[in-house]
Motif scaffolding. Structure first.
Motif, PDB file in Angstrom:
ATOM      1  N   LEU A 286       0.827  -1.203   0.000  1.00 25.82           N
ATOM      2  CA  LEU A 286       0.000   0.000   0.000  1.00 25.82           C
ATOM      3  C   LEU A 286       0.866   1.259   0.000  1.00 25.82           C
ATOM      4  CD1 LEU A 286      -3.001   0.783   0.084  1.00 25.82           C
ATOM      5  CD2 LEU A 286      -2.842   0.859   2.565  1.00 25.82           C
ATOM      6  N   VAL A 287       1.920   1.258   0.812  1.00 19.60           N
ATOM      7  CA  VAL A 287       2.824   2.414   0.873  1.00 19.60           C
ATOM      8  C   VAL A 287       3.513   2.626  -0.474  1.00 19.60           C
ATOM      9  CG1 VAL A 287       4.943   3.306   1.911  1.00 19.60           C
ATOM     10  CG2 VAL A 287       3.169   2.286   3.360  1.00 19.60           C
ATOM     11  N   SER A 288       3.934   1.530  -1.100  1.00 16.76           N
ATOM     12  CA  SER A 288       4.621   1.661  -2.399  1.00 16.76           C
ATOM     13  C   SER A 288       3.681   2.209  -3.480  1.00 16.76           C
ATOM     14  CB  SER A 288       5.173   0.298  -2.826  1.00 16.76           C
ATOM     15  OG  SER A 288       4.118  -0.634  -3.027  1.00 16.76           O
ATOM     16  N   ARG A 289       2.386   1.918  -3.367  1.00 14.69           N
ATOM     17  CA  ARG A 289       1.442   2.438  -4.364  1.00 14.69           C
ATOM     18  C   ARG A 289       1.090   3.903  -4.104  1.00 14.69           C
ATOM     19  NH1 ARG A 289      -1.788  -2.090  -3.288  1.00 14.69           N
ATOM     20  NH2 ARG A 289      -3.472  -0.696  -2.619  1.00 14.69           N
ATOM     21  N   LEU A 290       0.989   4.289  -2.832  1.00 15.59           N
ATOM     22  CA  LEU A 290       0.555   5.645  -2.499  1.00 15.59           C
ATOM     23  C   LEU A 290       1.700   6.652  -2.483  1.00 15.59           C
ATOM     24  CD1 LEU A 290      -1.995   4.899   0.389  1.00 15.59           C
ATOM     25  CD2 LEU A 290      -2.489   5.436  -2.006  1.00 15.59           C
ATOM     26  N   GLN A 291       2.927   6.187  -2.277  1.00 13.52           N
ATOM     27  CA  GLN A 291       4.060   7.117  -2.160  1.00 13.52           C
ATOM     28  C   GLN A 291       4.249   7.986  -3.398  1.00 13.52           C
ATOM     29  OE1 GLN A 291       6.502   7.766   0.653  1.00 13.52           O
ATOM     30  NE2 GLN A 291       6.149   9.457  -0.778  1.00 13.52           N
ATOM     31  N   PRO A 292       4.141   7.439  -4.628  1.00 18.87           N
ATOM     32  CA  PRO A 292       4.333   8.299  -5.821  1.00 18.87           C
ATOM     33  C   PRO A 292       3.268   9.386  -5.961  1.00 18.87           C
ATOM     34  CG  PRO A 292       4.578   5.970  -6.384  1.00 18.87           C
ATOM     35  CD  PRO A 292       4.010   6.019  -5.009  1.00 18.87           C
ATOM     36  N   LEU A 293       2.161   9.259  -5.269  1.00 22.36           N
ATOM     37  CA  LEU A 293       1.079  10.236  -5.404  1.00 22.36           C
ATOM     38  C   LEU A 293       1.264  11.443  -4.495  1.00 22.36           C
ATOM     39  CD1 LEU A 293      -1.966   7.766  -5.449  1.00 22.36           C
ATOM     40  CD2 LEU A 293      -0.683   8.695  -7.392  1.00 22.36           C
ATOM     41  N   ASN A 294       2.295  11.401  -3.633  1.00 27.38           N
ATOM     42  CA  ASN A 294       2.510  12.497  -2.695  1.00 27.38           C
ATOM     43  C   ASN A 294       4.001  12.662  -2.460  1.00 27.38           C
ATOM     44  OD1 ASN A 294       2.665  13.742   0.219  1.00 27.38           O
ATOM     45  ND2 ASN A 294       0.554  14.067  -0.474  1.00 27.38           N
ATOM     46  N   GLU A 295       4.429  13.918  -2.365  1.00 28.38           N
ATOM     47  CA  GLU A 295       5.853  14.189  -2.216  1.00 28.38           C
ATOM     48  C   GLU A 295       6.370  13.947  -0.807  1.00 28.38           C
ATOM     49  OE1 GLU A 295       5.137  18.984  -1.440  1.00 28.38           O
ATOM     50  OE2 GLU A 295       6.118  18.300  -3.273  1.00 28.38           O
ATOM     51  N   LYS A 296       5.464  13.853   0.175  1.00 26.65           N
ATOM     52  CA  LYS A 296       5.896  13.647   1.555  1.00 26.65           C
ATOM     53  C   LYS A 296       6.211  12.170   1.772  1.00 26.65           C
ATOM     54  CE  LYS A 296       2.667  17.296   2.546  1.00 26.65           C
ATOM     55  NZ  LYS A 296       1.268  17.570   2.911  1.00 26.65           N
ATOM     56  N   PRO A 297       7.391  11.861   2.273  1.00 29.37           N
ATOM     57  CA  PRO A 297       7.784  10.454   2.433  1.00 29.37           C
ATOM     58  C   PRO A 297       6.964   9.741   3.510  1.00 29.37           C
ATOM     59  CG  PRO A 297       9.412  11.895   3.437  1.00 29.37           C
ATOM     60  CD  PRO A 297       8.450  12.789   2.721  1.00 29.37           C
ATOM     61  N   THR A 298       6.722   8.466   3.267  1.00 33.48           N
ATOM     62  CA  THR A 298       5.992   7.624   4.216  1.00 33.48           C
ATOM     63  C   THR A 298       6.925   6.516   4.685  1.00 33.48           C
ATOM     64  OG1 THR A 298       3.894   8.055   3.090  1.00 33.48           O
ATOM     65  CG2 THR A 298       3.986   6.134   4.548  1.00 33.48           C
ATOM     66  N   ALA A 331      -0.147  16.182   6.549  1.00 33.34           N
ATOM     67  CA  ALA A 331       1.213  16.184   7.104  1.00 33.34           C
ATOM     68  C   ALA A 331       2.012  17.394   6.603  1.00 33.34           C
ATOM     69  CB  ALA A 331       1.924  14.892   6.737  1.00 33.34           C
ATOM     70  N   ASN A 332       2.936  17.822   7.458  1.00 40.22           N
ATOM     71  CA  ASN A 332       3.818  18.931   7.053  1.00 40.22           C
ATOM     72  C   ASN A 332       5.065  18.413   6.347  1.00 40.22           C
ATOM     73  OD1 ASN A 332       2.221  21.031   8.075  1.00 40.22           O
ATOM     74  ND2 ASN A 332       3.033  20.735  10.150  1.00 40.22           N
ATOM     75  N   THR A 333       5.693  17.393   6.913  1.00 35.86           N
ATOM     76  CA  THR A 333       6.958  16.911   6.340  1.00 35.86           C
ATOM     77  C   THR A 333       6.899  15.437   5.955  1.00 35.86           C
ATOM     78  OG1 THR A 333       7.788  16.462   8.582  1.00 35.86           O
ATOM     79  CG2 THR A 333       8.336  18.602   7.590  1.00 35.86           C
ATOM     80  N   ASP A 334       6.521  14.548   6.872  1.00 33.60           N
ATOM     81  CA  ASP A 334       6.535  13.125   6.547  1.00 33.60           C
ATOM     82  C   ASP A 334       5.471  12.380   7.359  1.00 33.60           C
ATOM     83  OD1 ASP A 334       7.636  13.326   9.025  1.00 33.60           O
ATOM     84  OD2 ASP A 334       9.547  12.384   8.527  1.00 33.60           O
ATOM     85  N   ILE A 335       5.348  11.079   7.032  1.00 33.45           N
ATOM     86  CA  ILE A 335       4.333  10.218   7.654  1.00 33.45           C
ATOM     87  C   ILE A 335       5.028   8.960   8.155  1.00 33.45           C
ATOM     88  CG2 ILE A 335       2.218   8.871   7.235  1.00 33.45           C
ATOM     89  CD1 ILE A 335       2.097  10.992   4.700  1.00 33.45           C
ATOM     90  N   HIS A 336       4.593   8.474   9.336  1.00 35.07           N
ATOM     91  CA  HIS A 336       5.165   7.262   9.909  1.00 35.07           C
ATOM     92  C   HIS A 336       4.044   6.267  10.225  1.00 35.07           C
ATOM     93  CE1 HIS A 336       9.252   8.908  10.510  1.00 35.07           C
ATOM     94  NE2 HIS A 336       8.608  10.068  10.673  1.00 35.07           N
TER      95      HIS A 336
END
Length: 417
Positions: A286-298, A331-336
């Motif tokens: 899920l993370v690999s699919r959603l990461q390209p859609l947003n510039e903030k790293p997960t 999120a402002n910078t990143d997601i965990h």
């Protein structure tokens, strides 16, 4: 119903035993009092036998005159009884005169004293009274059991009639010891569920009409302006931009309807079809699919290679996806993302460092179509994402929790192991 049957069975059984034993004791006392009913006749015969034969009749008449009782004195040859009957001292011989009366004979020297006719069973009337009293007591005990039950059933009937008249707040209040208390509790649960569904449907209808009104108004306005952009001399780029805006409005309505259908499908209380759901690989994909859609790293943090739960995989994926896309939005910078577990539960927490959610908004965020008043950064959804997550977790007998402060906002999904 099982409880009702057992209580009735025990009540009747104990009543039969208790009332029967009590009346039997009273009857035995009466019998004991009358066990020696023949003793006076025997004693009188003995006294009469001691008298000279010539004085016996006179003595008998004097006693009868003072104490009226059917007594007669005969010679033995004057008594016509069966040849097998032998008179002996102190022994009473009883024969029937008719179905209701009997005769008693006892030897008095060479004569016979006859008493009667007397009632065959002098205690027959008393026995009938005891029988009537027994059934009256049983009826009284049954009434004690049936009366409160009848009263509670009337309360239940009235409540169902009120509920049938669209009085959705109708509830039944009975004593905890009532025989139909489980039925009343079931009715209250059903009534609460139905009233919640009706209120929810009203809320959804109002919200949908409000949510769909804006893009529909824009489309209506755009259709009115469309002829101006279709003129031969119109700018092709402006026309395409105008059509793209119309497509966005259509897409907004499609998204709203899709979320509504998802939420409505979760509202139906059907047993979920559970299967083994592997959270580590599911979250990584899920993370690999959603990461390209947003510039903030997960970032996905976990200490195990696999973690399986029994769940509906598609719904679990939808819940995690909703949390991650929400986190990307705010999120402002990143997601965990943190995956952990203990002996009883599995936890998946999605953390973003965006603005804190106002404390007064937090309890209401999981209601359908509710949006926080702050509307972080102007991000406006339909207000169904978190409501869908809550329904998904309830379907899996889990829960979703929210913690938010100035440092971070954390949504945690919790499943039983």
């Amino acid at each position: 119903m099982k409880r009702l049957f057992i209580s009735l069975y025990l009540l009747l059984s104990l009543s039969f035993l208790g009332i029967g034993w009590t009346l039997d004791s009273l009857w035995q006392q009466q019998v004991d009092e009358h066990d020696n009913i023949d003793s006076p006749l025997i004693a009188f015969a003995l006294l009469l036998a001691q008298q000279p034969k010539a004085d016996r009749q006179q003595q008998l008449e004097a006693i009868i005159e003072k104490y009226p009782y059917p007594l007669q004195l005969f010679e033995k040859h004057e008594i016509a009884l069966s040849a097998e009957v032998v008179f002996s001292d102190n022994q009473i011989i009883t024969t029937t005169a008719d179905k209701d009366h009997e005769l008693q004979f006892i030897a008095v020297g060479d004569q016979v004293l006859m008493a009667g006719p007397v009632d065959v069973d002098p205690r027959g009337q008393l026995r009938n009274l005891f029988t009537i009293f027994f059934y009256l007591l049983l009826a009284f005990v049954a009434l004690i059991w049936v009366w409160p039950l009848s009263k509670d059933l009337k309360t239940l009937k009235k409540a169902t009639q009120n509920f049938g008249e669209a009085k959705w707040n109708t509830r039944i209040e009975l004593n905890a010891g009532s025989q139909v208390a489980p039925l009343a509790n079931t009715f209250n649960d059903m009534a609460k569920h139905i009233s919640d569904l009706i209120e929810n449907q009203k809320h959804l209808s109002n919200a949908v009409s409000h949510e769909i009104r804006t893009p529909l108004a824009r489309l209506k306005f755009a259709l009115a302006l469309l002829p101006q952009y279709c003129l031969p001399k119109s700018d092709a780029e402006r026309r395409q931009a105008f059509l793209d805006e119309m497509q966005l409005d259509i897409k907004e309505m499609e998204t709203l309807l899709q979320e509504l259908l998802t939420y409505a499908s979760l509202e139906v209380q059907l047993e979920p079809t559970l299967e083994k759901c592997e959270l580590v690989s599911l979250t990584e994909d899920l993370v690999s699919r959603l990461q390209p859609l947003n510039e903030k790293p997960t970032h996905f943090h976990h200490s195990m290679n696999n973690m399986g739960i029994m769940a509906e995989t598609s719904l679990v994926e939808r819940a995690i996806q909703n949390l991650v896309t929400n986190a990307q939005r705010y999120a402002n910078t990143d997601i965990h993302i943190y995956l952990s577990y203990d002996e009883r539960q599995v936890y998946l927490a999605v953390v973003n460092d965006g603005e804190a959610i106002p404390e007064e908004d937090q309890p209401k965020l999981f209601e359908p179509f509710y949006r926080s008043k702050s509307q972080h950064k102007g991000n406006k959804g339909h207000g169904l994402g978190l409501a869908i997550i809550k329904r998904i977790m309830q379907r899996h007998k889990g829960q979703v929790k929210l913690e938010s402060d100035h440092k971070a906002t954390t949504f945690t999904l919790i499943w039983p192991r």
